[in-house]
Write an enzyme that holds these catalytic residues in place. Structure first.
Site, mmCIF file in Angstrom:
data_model
loop_
_atom_site.group_PDB
_atom_site.id
_atom_site.type_symbol
_atom_site.label_atom_id
_atom_site.label_comp_id
_atom_site.label_asym_id
_atom_site.label_seq_id
_atom_site.Cartn_x
_atom_site.Cartn_y
_atom_site.Cartn_z
ATOM 1 C CG ASP A 73 -0.324 -0.220 2.533
ATOM 2 O OD1 ASP A 73 0.706 -0.894 2.583
ATOM 3 O OD2 ASP A 73 -0.850 0.285 3.539
ATOM 4 C CD GLU A 129 3.273 -1.062 7.629
ATOM 5 O OE1 GLU A 129 3.564 -0.948 8.833
ATOM 6 O OE2 GLU A 129 3.314 -0.098 6.835
#
Length: 408
Positions: A73, A129
């Protein structure tokens, strides 16, 4: 392995640049996942998609299993770098290096597909994350729920570092990243006219005293040898006018620690500090949200990563790092199986770029080293069929893994 990785360095860099130009926020990594799934499928891995919402699990081989994890991400930051592969998505940027992590993992997948390993390689491409979903669960938690760590004997992860020299490896056994908790605090007073403070209870004045008390927790309530942090990140009074005494003040912050005993103590002392508002005629509401636990490197696995790095790069390129107050949901994976998380130096010489900033960037010449480290450590854990005796070097590690398994 390093020479093999060097031969595919341009491909690893190309993958990183494609992902960098097309960043996606947490649990929205659809294109990144599709790219990775197609790449791994072409290499012959058995690919499972939509794990942990947008994650990928890809297996090759059978038997004892080593997982290689990379987060996917990006962050809600507008990129300021003037580079050809700059972000094409307004307000979204890979400002922490997760694009590089995916590139290293896919590079390792290429290298390991060429080996005749005595076990299974599992590539974990993890969403989210950086943040959690509506239930405050991160990508690692969601992937664990979907079985991504089932049968895993060891798990590896890395993070590029904008402070370590390019090509260096940073490692330490035991705690390497902190536990991270967040809190929301509302200090409650009683509103009044700014010219007549005696008619109310000034929530701003209460908050000032509480903040001073909070800032003394680490310096006066815990041992100076026990690292901990409490940071107040935001503060907002309820009043919209200069001549109105605020009814309430809202604050948010973060708590960092390296062991569970200290973690609980910091929570307790935060509550005690908030009690000061009551002594001064107000009240408070405090919510503490528990986040990631401490990231703990398994000692045997950390020693293997350390020795592998020395063998590949030389002692001068291997650094025993201090624990970092940043947090990582890799910690959740390392609770499921022995884990090791290490730093890959990628600093741009004479032009430092800080993580989570609009100008963050890395020295891409180090990326093949991350791929080589992933691949070589995995190879040494599993051994390889043509030289099965090498597996004996890690028999004690695999026995240790078996001893950690919970009884059925």
């Amino acid at each position: 392995m390093l020479d093999k990785a060097l031969a595919i360095r341009d491909k690893i860099i190309e993958i990183r640049r494609v992902i960098h130009a097309n960043p996606e926020l947490s649990f929205q990594e659809f294109a990144t996942a599709r790219l990775a799934a197609a790449f791994l499928d072409e290499l012959g891995y058995q690919v499972r998609e939509h794990v942990g919402k947008t994650g990928i699990v890809a297996d090759r081989g059978a038997g004892s299993t080593v997982a290689i994890r990379a987060d996917m991400d990006a962050l809600p930051i507008q990129e300021e770098n003037e580079i050809e592969h700059r972000s094409r998505v307004a307000g979204v940027m890979h400002a922490c290096g997760h694009d590089a992590h995916v590139a290293c993992a896919l590079g390792a997948a290429v290298l390991l597909a060429q080996e005749n390993l005595n076990g299974r390689i599992r590539i974990l491409l993890q969403p989210a994350e950086e943040t959690g979903d509506e239930d405050s669960k991160s990508g690692a938690a969601r992937m664990i729920e979907d079985g991504a760590m089932d049968g895993v004997d060891a798990v590896l992860g890395l993070h590029v570092s904008a402070s370590l020299p390019a090509g260096a490896i940073g490692i330490r056994p035991g705690p390497i990243m902190a536990a991270s908790d967040s809190f929301h605090l509302k200090i409650i007073g009683h509103a009044a006219h700014g010219a007549r403070p005696q008619d109310g209870v000034d929530a701003v004045a209460l908050a000032a005293q509480v903040i001073n008390a909070i800032h003394q927790i680490v310096s006066r309530r815990i041992s100076p040898l026990a690292p901990g942090v409490i940071t107040i990140g935001t503060i907002q009074g309820s009043s919209a006018r200069a001549n109105i005494i605020s009814q309430s003040v809202d604050m948010t912050g973060t708590i960092r620690s390296f062991d569970e005993k200290l973690r609980k103590l910091l929570h307790q002392e935060l509550r005690h500090a908030c009690e000061m508002s009551k002594a001064l005629g107000g009240s408070y509401e405090l919510t503490i949200k528990q986040g990631c636990p401490v990231t703990i490197n398994d000692p045997k696995l950390a020693e293997l990563v350390h020795s592998t790095a020395i063998d590949l790069l030389g002692e001068d390129k291997v650094i025993i790092v201090e624990p970092d107050m940043g947090s990582e949901d890799f910690a959740l994976l390392a609770q499921q199986a022995p884990g090791c998380y290490f730093w890959l130096g990628a600093a741009i010489k004479d032009d430092p770029r800080h993580h989570h900033s609009p100008r963050f960037d890395i020295d891409e010449s180090a990326l093949h080293i991350g791929a080589a480290m992933f691949a070589e450590v995995s190879k040494r854990i599993l051994g390889w069929k043509s030289e099965a005796a090498e597996k004996g070097k890690l028999d004690d590690f695999m026995a240790f893994r078996q001893s950690r398994k919970k009884p059925e």
